[in-house]
Write an enzyme that holds these catalytic residues in place. Structure first.
Site, PDB file in Angstrom:
ATOM      1  N   GLY A  56       0.872  -1.184   0.000  1.00 37.78           N
ATOM      2  CA  GLY A  56       0.000   0.000   0.000  1.00 37.78           C
ATOM      3  C   GLY A  56       0.904   1.227   0.000  1.00 37.78           C
ATOM      4  O   GLY A  56       1.896   1.265   0.740  1.00 37.78           O
ATOM      5  N   ALA A  57       0.550   2.207  -0.850  1.00 37.89           N
ATOM      6  CA  ALA A  57       1.461   3.335  -1.074  1.00 37.89           C
ATOM      7  C   ALA A  57       1.937   4.038   0.208  1.00 37.89           C
ATOM      8  O   ALA A  57       3.141   4.133   0.457  1.00 37.89           O
ATOM      9  CB  ALA A  57       0.810   4.308  -2.046  1.00 37.89           C
ATOM     10  N   GLN A 208      -5.995  -8.731  -2.531  1.00 40.76           N
ATOM     11  CA  GLN A 208      -6.012  -7.762  -1.423  1.00 40.76           C
ATOM     12  C   GLN A 208      -7.435  -7.525  -0.930  1.00 40.76           C
ATOM     13  O   GLN A 208      -7.653  -7.259   0.255  1.00 40.76           O
ATOM     14  CB  GLN A 208      -5.412  -6.424  -1.875  1.00 40.76           C
ATOM     15  CG  GLN A 208      -3.905  -6.418  -2.041  1.00 40.76           C
ATOM     16  CD  GLN A 208      -3.483  -6.702  -3.470  1.00 40.76           C
ATOM     17  OE1 GLN A 208      -4.193  -7.351  -4.222  1.00 40.76           O
ATOM     18  NE2 GLN A 208      -2.312  -6.230  -3.848  1.00 40.76           N
ATOM     19  N   ASP A 249      -1.899   4.966  -6.032  1.00 38.25           N
ATOM     20  CA  ASP A 249      -0.453   4.796  -5.847  1.00 38.25           C
ATOM     21  C   ASP A 249       0.310   6.001  -6.359  1.00 38.25           C
ATOM     22  O   ASP A 249       1.426   6.283  -5.924  1.00 38.25           O
ATOM     23  CB  ASP A 249       0.033   3.532  -6.558  1.00 38.25           C
ATOM     24  CG  ASP A 249      -0.407   2.327  -5.762  1.00 38.25           C
ATOM     25  OD1 ASP A 249      -1.552   1.891  -5.957  1.00 38.25           O
ATOM     26  OD2 ASP A 249       0.381   1.881  -4.913  1.00 38.25           O
ATOM     27  N   LYS A 260      -4.341   0.047  -8.275  1.00 42.34           N
ATOM     28  CA  LYS A 260      -4.365  -1.411  -8.464  1.00 42.34           C
ATOM     29  C   LYS A 260      -5.040  -1.816  -9.767  1.00 42.34           C
ATOM     30  O   LYS A 260      -6.056  -1.225 -10.159  1.00 42.34           O
ATOM     31  CB  LYS A 260      -5.084  -2.021  -7.254  1.00 42.34           C
ATOM     32  CG  LYS A 260      -5.179  -3.522  -7.214  1.00 42.34           C
ATOM     33  CD  LYS A 260      -3.866  -4.233  -7.366  1.00 42.34           C
ATOM     34  CE  LYS A 260      -2.793  -3.753  -6.412  1.00 42.34           C
ATOM     35  NZ  LYS A 260      -1.443  -4.241  -6.785  1.00 42.34           N
TER      36      LYS A 260
HETATM   37  O1  MRU Z   1       0.236  -3.801  -4.667  1.00 44.03           O
HETATM   38  P1  MRU Z   1      -0.306  -3.108  -3.457  1.00 44.03           P
HETATM   39  O2  MRU Z   1      -1.107  -3.985  -2.580  1.00 44.03           O
HETATM   40  O3  MRU Z   1       0.769  -2.352  -2.722  1.00 44.03           O
HETATM   41  O4  MRU Z   1      -1.288  -2.027  -4.082  1.00 44.03           O
HETATM   42  C1  MRU Z   1      -2.009  -1.188  -3.237  1.00 44.03           C
HETATM   43  C2  MRU Z   1      -2.937  -0.288  -3.946  1.00 44.03           C
HETATM   44  O5  MRU Z   1      -3.057  -0.309  -5.154  1.00 44.03           O
HETATM   45  C3  MRU Z   1      -3.689   0.718  -3.117  1.00 44.03           C
HETATM   46  O6  MRU Z   1      -4.932   1.007  -3.676  1.00 44.03           O
HETATM   47  C4  MRU Z   1      -2.872   2.029  -3.052  1.00 44.03           C
HETATM   48  O7  MRU Z   1      -1.563   1.774  -2.698  1.00 44.03           O
HETATM   49  C5  MRU Z   1      -3.479   2.987  -2.100  1.00 44.03           C
HETATM   50  S1  MRU Z   1      -3.251   2.493  -0.437  1.00 44.03           S
HETATM   51  C6  MRU Z   1      -4.014   3.616   0.542  1.00 44.03           C
END
Ligand code: MRU
Length: 365
Positions: A56-57, A208, A249, A260
């Site tokens: 998650g970012a 996720q 992200d 995502k």
């Molecule tokens: O690959 P991930 O699980 O790190 O991807 C996460 C996402 O795409 C989330 O939507 C994004 O990071 C926002 S988290 C608040």
């Protein structure tokens, strides 16, 4: 704001800093097992980010900030200039872990700039380390502040009885705070007495949605319904969705939103069915420099597509040697985005203008 912080008690905190190590909730094992792992070195943090123990970012950004502190904890640095060398190397190592979430680079740059600032004022390595630890804590605290505000702005868009469609996990697990970005408006709306519920697509291939968001919402008492990713169009067609709220992200100044894989599908379908499509993210997710073509979209191991994560571990769902392609993010063109909910307010169309104004206000442009 303060009362919301006090009233919302997150049940799961995925990142804990203990002065000389990071304690990370291993998100690869959820919801079947709750296991925390320790990261004591830069290489532990890099592995944890690359292998998605932490993901998650915003959470990646926070883990990386503490990774910079660990660079000075794990070795016996004798001088400030040696410390700066170590930090430069660490920034390089950590920036190679995952390419798409801009918070990682934002946080590493912020930590390194702070180190330079401190180095111009002190010749004591101890002071430099303390200053960096304080900066990392600040990044963590500011994230929570931002999410509370996102929650308050976002909750105003929701009405009693609304059903929100999301994607992936942009909740407290993805930001480290327990509150989240896309989930903050939902949690705050519920604190305000609005009976809001959520539709969660499983979010293949890493699931996720199925493994993390469903779990997080259940733990926080929010009614959630899991659907297959392929059901997204149908639930919209059936008018089961009041609004879409997703995380991000990376958001470009012209309004392109990287998130995502599957977010683009939701955005285009929402447009077709005239359902508002909101992105919830702190301003640290805005990348004022890149153009859409410059952004690297991470491609992960094709085995993630060939397998599913189950209670018994990863199991193949297809031929082990079938060709598979696994881009893990996609990009939503600005025209599909109704608004971007940030801690500084909601950026509405035309996005390029409202985002510009918003960043000018934060002093980031
Ligand atoms: O690959 P991930 O699980 O790190 O991807 C996460 C996402 O795409 C989330 O939507 C994004 O990071 C926002 S988290 C608040």
């Amino acid at each position: 704001m303060e009362s919301i912080k006090q009233e919302f008690r997150p049940r799961v905190i995925p990142i804990k800093w203990q002065g000389d190590r990071l304690i990370l909730l291993d998100q690869r094992l959820l919801p079947f097992e709750t296991r925390y792992v320790e990261a004591k070195t830069v290489s532990d943090v890099a592995d944890a980010i690359r292998n998605m123990v932490v993901r998650g970012a915003p959470a990646i950004g926070i883990a990386a900030a503490f990774g910079m502190v660990l660079a000075l904890v794990e070795r016996d640095v004798k001088s400030v200039s040696e410390a700066l060398d170590a930090l430069k190397g660490t920034r390089e190592v950590l920036s190679r872990t995952r390419p798409t979430a801009v918070n990682l680079f934002w946080s590493l740059d912020r930590m390194y700039s702070r180190a330079l600032e401190l180095a111009s004022r002190t010749s004591h390595v101890g002071e430099l380390k303390e200053g960096l630890e304080e900066e990392a804590r600040k990044i963590f605290e500011e994230e929570l502040e931002a999410e509370v505000r996102i929650g308050v702005y976002g909750a105003e868009l929701l009405e009693d009885g609304d059903t929100i469609l999301t994607i992936c996990n942009a909740g407290g697990l993805a930001t480290g705070t327990g509150l989240g970005t896309a989930t903050a408006p939902i949690y705050v709306a519920r604190l305000l007495g609005k009976r809001v519920s959520v539709i969660v697509p499983e979010t293949r291939p890493w699931q996720q949605g199925a493994r993390l968001t469903v779990y997080e919402l259940a733990v926080n008492g929010v009614p959630a319904t899991l659907v297959a990713d392929t059901a997204v169009g149908f639930v919209m067609y059936r008018r089961m969705v009041s609004a879409v709220i997703v995380g991000a992200d990376r958001i470009l100044l012209d309004g392109h939103v990287f998130n995502k894989i599957g977010t683009l599908n939701e955005a285009v379908l929402a447009h077709e069915f005239a359902i508002p499509f909101y992105v919830a993210a702190p301003t640290s997710t805005i990348d004022a420099r890149s153009r859409a073509a410059d952004v690297v979209v991470e491609e992960r191991d094709p085995d993630e597509v060939r397998t599913a994560m189950t209670e018994r571990g990863r199991l193949y769902v297809t031929l082990r040697d079938v060709a598979a392609y696994n881009p893990v993010f996609d990009v939503v063109p600005p025209k599909y985005v109704t608004g971007i909910i940030t801690e500084r307010g909601i950026a509405l169309q035309p996005l390029h203008r409202s985002l510009q104004r918003l960043l000018e206000r934060v002093g980031a442009l």
